[in-house]
Design a protein around this motif. Structure first.
Motif, PDB file in Angstrom:
ATOM      1  N   ILE A  41       0.835  -1.210   0.000  1.00 17.88           N
ATOM      2  CA  ILE A  41       0.000   0.000   0.000  1.00 17.88           C
ATOM      3  C   ILE A  41       0.863   1.251   0.000  1.00 17.88           C
ATOM      4  O   ILE A  41       0.585   2.206  -0.737  1.00 17.88           O
ATOM      5  CB  ILE A  41      -0.963  -0.026   1.198  1.00 17.88           C
ATOM      6  N   GLY A  42       1.924   1.257   0.789  1.00 17.70           N
ATOM      7  CA  GLY A  42       2.828   2.415   0.804  1.00 17.70           C
ATOM      8  C   GLY A  42       3.516   2.616  -0.536  1.00 17.70           C
ATOM      9  O   GLY A  42       3.610   3.740  -1.040  1.00 17.70           O
ATOM     10  N   TRP A  44       2.414   1.613  -3.450  1.00 16.28           N
ATOM     11  CA  TRP A  44       1.400   2.029  -4.425  1.00 16.28           C
ATOM     12  C   TRP A  44       1.123   3.527  -4.313  1.00 16.28           C
ATOM     13  O   TRP A  44       1.020   4.217  -5.326  1.00 16.28           O
ATOM     14  CB  TRP A  44       0.119   1.236  -4.196  1.00 16.28           C
ATOM     15  N   ARG A  45       1.047   4.028  -3.082  1.00 18.23           N
ATOM     16  CA  ARG A  45       0.804   5.465  -2.897  1.00 18.23           C
ATOM     17  C   ARG A  45       1.962   6.306  -3.426  1.00 18.23           C
ATOM     18  O   ARG A  45       1.752   7.348  -4.041  1.00 18.23           O
ATOM     19  CB  ARG A  45       0.536   5.767  -1.427  1.00 18.23           C
ATOM     20  N   VAL A  46       3.185   5.853  -3.193  1.00 19.92           N
ATOM     21  CA  VAL A  46       4.358   6.578  -3.704  1.00 19.92           C
ATOM     22  C   VAL A  46       4.359   6.548  -5.222  1.00 19.92           C
ATOM     23  O   VAL A  46       4.600   7.572  -5.878  1.00 19.92           O
ATOM     24  CB  VAL A  46       5.657   5.981  -3.124  1.00 19.92           C
ATOM     25  N   THR A  48       1.825   6.167  -7.348  1.00 26.14           N
ATOM     26  CA  THR A  48       0.778   7.007  -7.927  1.00 26.14           C
ATOM     27  C   THR A  48       1.091   8.489  -7.739  1.00 26.14           C
ATOM     28  O   THR A  48       0.768   9.301  -8.610  1.00 26.14           O
ATOM     29  CB  THR A  48      -0.597   6.681  -7.324  1.00 26.14           C
ATOM     30  N   ALA A  49       1.731   8.859  -6.624  1.00 24.22           N
ATOM     31  CA  ALA A  49       2.099  10.259  -6.429  1.00 24.22           C
ATOM     32  C   ALA A  49       3.154  10.694  -7.436  1.00 24.22           C
ATOM     33  O   ALA A  49       3.066  11.786  -8.015  1.00 24.22           O
ATOM     34  CB  ALA A  49       2.607  10.482  -5.006  1.00 24.22           C
ATOM     35  N   SER A  52       1.469  10.885 -10.942  1.00 24.98           N
ATOM     36  CA  SER A  52       0.611  12.056 -11.099  1.00 24.98           C
ATOM     37  C   SER A  52       1.440  13.338 -11.167  1.00 24.98           C
ATOM     38  O   SER A  52       1.051  14.290 -11.840  1.00 24.98           O
ATOM     39  CB  SER A  52      -0.422  12.135  -9.975  1.00 24.98           C
ATOM     40  N   GLU A  57      -2.310  15.926 -13.042  1.00 19.98           N
ATOM     41  CA  GLU A  57      -3.510  15.441 -12.358  1.00 19.98           C
ATOM     42  C   GLU A  57      -4.687  15.255 -13.321  1.00 19.98           C
ATOM     43  O   GLU A  57      -5.506  14.379 -13.140  1.00 19.98           O
ATOM     44  CB  GLU A  57      -3.920  16.432 -11.264  1.00 19.98           C
TER      45      GLU A  57
END
Length: 64
Positions: A41-42, A44-46, A48-49, A52, A57
């Motif tokens: 999860i961590g 994946w968040r990195v 996607t950030a 983007s 965006e």
């Protein structure tokens, strides 16, 4: 007494099958078991950030 033994038997059944969330108390090695999910999860968040920030965006940002 018999009821307590029954509860303990049910809790042991859940522990052997990997369902510690339904058993009272802190199960052994819980952090080791949830570490892969937390890392995924961590990560994946990195990812996607970063994507983007690179792509933008919105579609208008991407077209630029």
């Amino acid at each position: 007494m018999a009821d307590e033994r029954g509860v303990e038997a049910v809790e042991q059944w859940f522990r052997r099958r990997g369902l510690p969330a339904v058993v009272r108390g802190r199960p052994a090695h819980l952090l080791v078991r949830i570490a892969p999910a937390v890392v995924f999860i961590g990560g994946w968040r990195v990812l996607t950030a970063v994507l983007s920030a690179v792509d933008g965006e919105t579609d208008a940002d991407f077209d630029r």
